[in-house]
Design a protein around this motif. Sequence first.
Motif, mmCIF file in Angstrom:
data_model
loop_
_atom_site.group_PDB
_atom_site.id
_atom_site.type_symbol
_atom_site.label_atom_id
_atom_site.label_comp_id
_atom_site.label_asym_id
_atom_site.label_seq_id
_atom_site.Cartn_x
_atom_site.Cartn_y
_atom_site.Cartn_z
ATOM 1 N N VAL A 165 0.862 -1.318 0.001
ATOM 2 C CA VAL A 165 0.006 0.003 -0.112
ATOM 3 C C VAL A 165 0.995 1.182 -0.049
ATOM 4 C CG1 VAL A 165 -1.965 -1.072 0.979
ATOM 5 C CG2 VAL A 165 -0.438 -0.199 2.342
ATOM 6 N N THR A 166 1.892 1.363 -0.823
ATOM 7 C CA THR A 166 2.769 2.480 -0.932
ATOM 8 C C THR A 166 2.184 3.591 -1.898
ATOM 9 O OG1 THR A 166 4.598 1.082 -0.498
ATOM 10 C CG2 THR A 166 5.123 3.225 -1.246
ATOM 11 N N ASN B 133 -4.622 3.238 2.794
ATOM 12 C CA ASN B 133 -3.580 4.251 2.809
ATOM 13 C C ASN B 133 -2.639 3.835 1.572
ATOM 14 O OD1 ASN B 133 -3.066 6.419 5.046
ATOM 15 N ND2 ASN B 133 -4.353 4.710 5.856
ATOM 16 N N ALA B 134 -3.332 3.536 0.402
ATOM 17 C CA ALA B 134 -2.126 3.145 -0.760
ATOM 18 C C ALA B 134 -2.075 4.159 -1.559
ATOM 19 C CB ALA B 134 -3.178 2.271 -1.646
ATOM 20 N N GLY B 135 -2.880 5.192 -1.664
ATOM 21 C CA GLY B 135 -2.525 6.495 -2.604
ATOM 22 C C GLY B 135 -2.452 6.382 -4.031
ATOM 23 N N THR C 239 -0.068 7.938 6.193
ATOM 24 C CA THR C 239 0.759 7.358 5.229
ATOM 25 C C THR C 239 0.229 7.318 3.836
ATOM 26 O OG1 THR C 239 0.879 5.112 5.446
ATOM 27 C CG2 THR C 239 2.460 6.331 6.466
ATOM 28 N N ALA C 240 -0.826 8.014 3.638
ATOM 29 C CA ALA C 240 -1.928 7.819 2.407
ATOM 30 C C ALA C 240 -1.122 8.195 0.983
ATOM 31 C CB ALA C 240 -3.115 8.808 2.269
ATOM 32 N N GLY C 241 -0.563 9.129 1.031
ATOM 33 C CA GLY C 241 0.357 9.371 -0.198
ATOM 34 C C GLY C 241 -0.300 9.967 -1.554
ATOM 35 N N THR D 249 5.801 3.590 3.309
ATOM 36 C CA THR D 249 4.855 3.112 2.253
ATOM 37 C C THR D 249 3.986 4.396 2.263
ATOM 38 O OG1 THR D 249 3.182 1.808 3.636
ATOM 39 C CG2 THR D 249 5.060 0.684 3.174
ATOM 40 N N VAL D 250 4.389 5.475 1.898
ATOM 41 C CA VAL D 250 3.619 6.588 1.603
ATOM 42 C C VAL D 250 3.225 6.827 0.068
ATOM 43 C CG1 VAL D 250 3.570 9.103 1.876
ATOM 44 C CG2 VAL D 250 4.622 7.809 3.569
ATOM 45 N N GLY D 251 4.114 6.834 -0.807
ATOM 46 C CA GLY D 251 3.950 6.975 -2.184
ATOM 47 C C GLY D 251 4.144 8.460 -2.816
#
Lengths: 442, 442
Positions: free
Chosen positions: A57-58, A172-174, A275-277, A387-389
């Motif tokens: 989920v980055t 929280n994958a973004g 850490t959505a991104g 794992t923010v993205g």
Amino acid sequence: MRKRKIKKHPFSAPLIIAGSFFSLIVLGTILLKLPFATTTPISWVDSLFVATSATTVTGLSVFDPGTTLTLFGELVLLVLIQCGGIGLMTFAVAILILLGKKIGLQNRIYLQESFSQGSIGGVVKLTKLILIFVLTVESIATILLTLHWLPTYELADAFYYSLFHVVSAFNNAGFSLFPDNLMSFTYDPIVNFTLSSLFIIGGIGFVVIVDIYQKKSFRTWQLHTKMMVVGTIFLNIFATIILFILEFYNNSTIGKMNLAEKILTSYFNAVTPRTAGFNMIDYGQMEDSSVLFTMLLMFIGGGSASTASGIKLTTFIVNIFATIAYFRSIEEPYLFGRTIRKEVISRSLAISTVSLSIIFVFAFALTITENIPFLPLIFEVFSAFGTVGLTMGITNQLSDIGEILISIIMFLGRIGPLTLFFILTRPKKVNYRYPYDQVFTG
Amino acid sequence: MRKRKIKKHPFSAPLIIAGSFFSLIVLGTILLKLPFATTTPISWVDSLFVATSATTVTGLSVFDPGTTLTLFGELVLLVLIQCGGIGLMTFAVAILILLGKKIGLQNRIYLQESFSQGSIGGVVKLTKLILIFVLTVESIATILLTLHWLPTYELADAFYYSLFHVVSAFNNAGFSLFPDNLMSFTYDPIVNFTLSSLFIIGGIGFVVIVDIYQKKSFRTWQLHTKMMVVGTIFLNIFATIILFILEFYNNSTIGKMNLAEKILTSYFNAVTPRTAGFNMIDYGQMEDSSVLFTMLLMFIGGGSASTASGIKLTTFIVNIFATIAYFRSIEEPYLFGRTIRKEVISRSLAISTVSLSIIFVFAFALTITENIPFLPLIFEVFSAFGTVGLTMGITNQLSDIGEILISIIMFLGRIGPLTLFFILTRPKKVNYRYPYDQVFTG
Ligand SMILES: [K+]
Ligand SMILES: [K+]
């Protein structure tokens, strides 16, 4: 007898987690490499990178998912995100309970009732509970967003876009299907608040949700819940103000917006790194100061046993209070009238130390393999580890080795802290003690 | 009675240290601002910056000392360096003894005999002992270097250059009278080894020197001495190899040198960041990977109670072993058959946490006030905090606010870890303990 005892100890949990995640990534890599998964052929490394990014989920991607992936490819991505996000959350909650740690008296009764001491039936029950929660939240949000997007898109499209972004947000994958992520929605408070609420709920941790759900008053919450809720509110407000001030005159980000849009976007910039991104601005155009501050937010991350990563907000808070306590000559820090155990402090410091070491070692390796300026590169490393993205726009400039290194960081960033937590929480072995000797430090 | 007890406790030691350093800096600022101290007028801020840099034995400078300072100015610089370097070392040793900490049985007897429990006479005796040691080492090195430089310079010049660089080296100051620092001496092993030996001896710590001097065999050394000696040798060899490999093909640094010169310069590049700060290459031309690695070395620094700064090699080693110990479920790590106390671990982690926090906060402030690329800026912050003095060439591009910020970092970097050590080593107060509650981290 002794052998059975060792076997009963859930010693292989980190292996089970790492193994199942690795399998999911391999499966995802193969599926995304299928000819009908992409509109133009992609390399194995690119496929591995995006599959890892989705499973952990980055949200980093070497190509634009909305144009490069077919509907099949996008659905593969969506399933990887949902399985990766909820999967790890379930593992994490299971481990917390399996280890028999006190997660607040009421909580323990409630969760351990459903879970009945780690039996297979318990795991099924817990997974059910989490699934009901996730699907309820995601369904409500999808309906809300579909209604909001109906005037703009046809029903099927509105629904599909809503579903994809809701799942991506809750986990929280973004990942986004829009080529500029959410940069065209700075004027849209519904999209802003729906998605940010989703990733905040998904990222605060299941244990916190259960605690809040069960108990009406703040006073009866367990310490962990209080720290997460107060910490999240405080940090989000603080970060909003900081990023609002730093970017106020930056015409490449929020400088040209009106005041309301400036505030809304600053709020989004404050919450998305943990850490959505998703991004509503171009991080390549941000001020260096904001970039540095965002790196701190990405490092902190969300809550334990959630869809978010990072060292976790509680780890960060414990570190701060432990450090202040040392200065005040207090052995164990307290918060909200509760003392934090020494082993929690040791664990927090160990997790932070190892996380910083991983970031340093991989950043060092990437400065050797990549020909990319330092700031965007180190930003990418923090983004991958949390794992923010978020990216300053260099993901598609990575070499093959660079992509593999970033994939490993994403994997470690997602699996690492949990397995670390597990390893560090194992019962202490008795060991022979050597005599003490003084060491001068500092 | 109670009041007297409080008064007897050396509670104000951090204030005494900070106060005397601050006074020395103010005095230095005034002296360097005198018309006959410089060949061209300098601003008050520049004067403050260089006085701070000299007193904290950093070596960063906004102008070239060899051309801008008159002989008087250079001598002021030299006195600030010698007083700042030896002064803090003396303070540090005094504090270690005052606190009654075990510094190895033989050591304690020897040093505490000379020091007789913190009386004024004791301080004088200790200072004498340190001065004899320093002046002996510096005299021998000055004679050696004068003889070496005699063919090139006249006697007076050879002696003066030797004296200046020997004092600058022993105190880990890194100031040079040559406009390109030591970049023209890459071919000169005598200069290389004389100066590097000086700053390694000065930087390893007086307690280590005394221990080695008194005891013949490695086996009888105290743990602290073993850690410092083995750690220094290991880290220096490791860093030499790493920097040799990374810069091998870099034609702007060591790429065009012959193999022997390459090795010699790599050795110097490996040892100078902890925390001498002389440079034999242009750090602005270094590979990003080497720069990052050098930042780690600058952060680690030298030994406790020495002329070097940084978090200290022992702090770094304790952090590593403590982290490994957590993973192996060992409560207290051991090394060379000796256990490291929990309070040493807590102190090491607190010192590291505070140091990183200071670096982050000031780096953040500087990204706001300065218009300088991120890597050279963060490098400058690490260099200032470790009182190293290496720069990627941006020191004279700093704004006035930037100069003041860097001055504060140098001050904190030199004074901070020692006062931290002192504060963290104070006897624990008894405090009311709240009930425990679980926190999930990582
Ligand atoms: K993410
Ligand atoms: K220095």
